[in-house]
Design an enzyme around this catalytic site. Structure first.
Site, PDB file in Angstrom:
ATOM      1  N   ASN A 401       0.830  -1.194   0.000  1.00  0.00           N
ATOM      2  CA  ASN A 401       0.000   0.000   0.000  1.00  0.00           C
ATOM      3  C   ASN A 401       0.872   1.255   0.000  1.00  0.00           C
ATOM      4  OD1 ASN A 401      -1.867   1.993   0.373  1.00  0.00           O
ATOM      5  ND2 ASN A 401      -2.928   1.010   2.072  1.00  0.00           N
ATOM      6  N   ASP A 402       1.478   1.558   1.131  1.00  0.00           N
ATOM      7  CA  ASP A 402       2.265   2.786   1.244  1.00  0.00           C
ATOM      8  C   ASP A 402       3.396   2.867   0.222  1.00  0.00           C
ATOM      9  OD1 ASP A 402       0.703   3.539   3.335  1.00  0.00           O
ATOM     10  OD2 ASP A 402       2.087   2.839   4.891  1.00  0.00           O
ATOM     11  N   THR A 403       3.977   1.705  -0.130  1.00  0.00           N
ATOM     12  CA  THR A 403       5.135   1.730  -1.023  1.00  0.00           C
ATOM     13  C   THR A 403       4.771   2.096  -2.452  1.00  0.00           C
ATOM     14  OG1 THR A 403       4.904  -0.650  -1.332  1.00  0.00           O
ATOM     15  CG2 THR A 403       6.507   0.074   0.296  1.00  0.00           C
ATOM     16  N   TYR A 440       0.223   1.323   6.682  1.00  0.00           N
ATOM     17  CA  TYR A 440       0.884   1.564   7.945  1.00  0.00           C
ATOM     18  C   TYR A 440       0.979   3.051   8.277  1.00  0.00           C
ATOM     19  CZ  TYR A 440       4.160   0.949  11.691  1.00  0.00           C
ATOM     20  OH  TYR A 440       4.749   0.954  12.900  1.00  0.00           O
ATOM     21  N   ALA A 441       1.143   3.872   7.237  1.00  0.00           N
ATOM     22  CA  ALA A 441       1.309   5.305   7.472  1.00  0.00           C
ATOM     23  C   ALA A 441      -0.027   5.994   7.758  1.00  0.00           C
ATOM     24  CB  ALA A 441       1.982   5.957   6.273  1.00  0.00           C
TER      25      ALA A 441
END
Lengths: 474, 102
Positions: A401-403, A440-441
């Site tokens: 997701n965040d990446t 996560y962020a």
């Protein structure tokens, strides 16, 4: 053996450690670096054994030899039998053992004073140095043990007790930070008191107990994705513990090797933080994301495997973007099967885009995919592959997701500045994920809502299996 | 122990820390875990301390608990050392070893 030769042996061993650490940092020389480290350790152990002497005869040697063999055997078997996916946990566990070993050597030295008051040195300086170093070694060593054990269970995700799976909790209110400070200062105070009264066991147990608690509450608030950073920091600490133990027994190779690992481990920790665009202080003392998760205001209809298979029909180039979710669902074999099917049916070119912090440990994706026999040449690091997305027919994001969140490019919010995989440049984007929930962020991902994006909601393994079946049916 | 010896040890400590900081500069992400694991194996150097501690303990004979502590330390340190290097080796074979001709 004369003292000169012992000093020379330790010097040789220290030089081998320096070269070993240096070479471990470059891909081509890394295996050589590991060998240098082994040689350095062998030289240190052999030198020490030659330096030892037992007036008592064979019994001492048998016990020592037995200890060496037993430890080597356990370590070797554990390293050989571990699944590739369980490797980060094993590193954490070994690290805890190293910290505990240093702390136990320190404890053993001070215990001699309890058993035999003649052993207490008359030399006041030696006594003070021993007690301070033993106290610090205990603080760092026990903290490393409990912290590493907790980190291991956090990497595993939980622990099985009497057949019940208990998830490892993440808990860290801000008022815990001053408590860490207070506990730290009380250990220092106890160390000071122990120099005044070296045979008082209350101080000894106090130092050990508080250090164990400190290790736990240091790791408890830290979330899953930050675990590699913490394990790296604990690794640095176990080196420092060895160096303090070196002060107690006045041994140069312990001081040199310990502080080398302590310093280089800390630098590695900072490098790992940078790759995630995080500050070490924030990782340790600020709960991340948890409290300020962005509200989801948009919705997106999910697609199904058949639809995705139709889009994949005849694709010339597909880039797979694996993430934490692939590690969790252990679907690397299904991913490999998909790649084989596509290559066989449509002669599709398949590549894998590896983000530097994808997964639980740096290099985690490489290891997982290597386990499924994905050819090494297909794993491409982020910087090299990003330019290829614009010419690829489909990007398949599995549990990441965040990446690949374009919000990182805006320069605002928690992800600002983090390098991302340009999956959004692909003609079609398929995202396999349990839900639309934030990563996560704690930032919503615009990529999910784009028209060219197809969401496959579900577990990675289940969705990949469905997709493979749909491809077979085409 | 003389003050000179203490100063000598502290000098060694400080210089080694500086050296350790300089050793690690740019490390590709792929190697972060193996490097951590290899360094972790090196921190098992406390095996030397365990050996020397056990030596003194068994020699004098009557120091039972300190001897047991040193023995446990010896076993744990050997697990750390042998396991650490072996697991690093396996990891490097998986990720770096397959990169032939690069």
């Amino acid at each position: 053996m004369s003292t000169d030769w012992v000093a020379f042996g330790y010097l040789l061993s220290a030089i081998l450690f320096v070269f070993g650490l240096k070479k471990l940092g470059h891909p081509r020389t890394a295996p050589r670096g590991n060998q240098y480290g082994m040689m350095g350790m062998a030289v240190a152990v052999i030198t020490t054994v030659f330096d030892m002497h037992f007036d008592g005869g064979i019994v001492g040697w048998t016990i020592i030899g037995g200890g060496i063999l037993l430890g080597s055997l356990i370590g070797y078997i554990m390293a050989k039998r571990v699944e590739m996916t369980g490797m980060p946990e094993l590193v954490a566990l070994f690290n805890g053992f190293g910290g505990a070993a240093s702390a136990l050597v320190a404890l053993s030295e001070t215990w001699k004073y309890l058993e035999n008051s003649d052993a207490i040195p008359d030399n006041e300086l030696k006594l003070t140095v021993t007690m301070v170093a033993a106290g610090l070694s205990a603080l760092v060593g026990w903290m490393t043990l409990t912290g590493s054990l907790l980190a291991m269970f956090k990497l595993k995700g939980g622990v099985e007790v009497f057949g019940k799976w208990i998830r490892t909790p993440t808990w860290g209110p801000t008022w815990l930070n001053p408590i860490k400070g207070i506990l730290f200062i009380s250990v220092l105070a106890l160390i000071y008191l122990s120099t005044e009264d070296p045979t008082n066991t209350d101080y000894l147990w106090g130092i050990i107990a508080i250090s164990c608690v400190l290790g736990i509450i240091l790791v408890l608030p830290i979330g899953g994705a930050d675990m590699p950073v913490v394990v790296s920091l604990l690794n640095s600490l176990s080196g420092i513990a060895a160096a303090f133990t070196g002060f107690i027994i006045g041994n140069s190779v312990l001081i040199v090797a310990g502080s080398l690992v302590g310093a280089s481990g800390l630098i590695l920790t900072v490098i790992m933080c940078k790759a995630m665009n995080r500050q070490l202080i924030d990782v340790l003392f600020k709960s991340f994301g948890g409290s300020e998760k962005q509200e989801l205001t948009r919705t997106k209809a999910g697609s199904d495997a058949d639809e995705v298979a139709m889009m994949a029909d005849g694709a010339q180039k597909i880039i797979i973007v694996p993430g934490y979710g692939m590690a969790v669902s252990q679907c690397q074999h299904q991913v490999k099967e998909f790649a084989d099917l596509m290559a066989e049916k449509f002669d599709t070119e398949i590549k894998y885009a590896i983000h530097p912090v994808a997964g639980r440990m740096p290099g985690h994706m490489n290891v997982l995919l290597a386990e499924a026999n994905v050819p090494y040449e297909q794993l491409i690091e982020m910087d090299e592959i990003n330019s290829e997305f614009s010419e690829c027919d489909m990007a398949i994001v599995i549990g990441a997701n965040d990446t690949c969140n374009p919000a990182a490019r805006t320069g605002e919010g928690p992800l600002a500045g983090m390098p991302i995989i340009d999956a959004d440049q692909a003609r079609t984007v398929v995202i396999i994920k349990r839900s639309l929930s934030v990563g996560y962020a704690g930032v919503d991902n615009d990529l999910f809502y784009e028209d060219k994006t197809m969401m496959l909601f579900g577990d990675g393994k289940a969705m990949m299996t469905q997709l493979n079946n749909a491809i077979k049916d085409l | 122990m003389t003050p000179e010896m203490l100063i000598g040890s502290i000098t060694l400590f400080v210089l080694s820390i500086f050296l350790g900081v300089e050793l690690i500069t740019k490390v590709p992400a792929m190697l972060h875990t193996p490097l951590m694991s290899g360094a972790n194996a090196i921190s098992g150097i406390s095996v030397v301390g365990a050996l020397l501690g056990a030596n003194v303990a068994y020699e004098s004979g009557d120091t039972a608990v300190s001897g047991i502590l040193a023995f446990v330390a010896l076993v744990l340190a050997m697990i750390n050392v042998v396991g650490g290097f072996a697991v690093t080796n396996r990891m490097l074979n998986m990720i770096a070893g397959k990169k032939r001709g690069a």
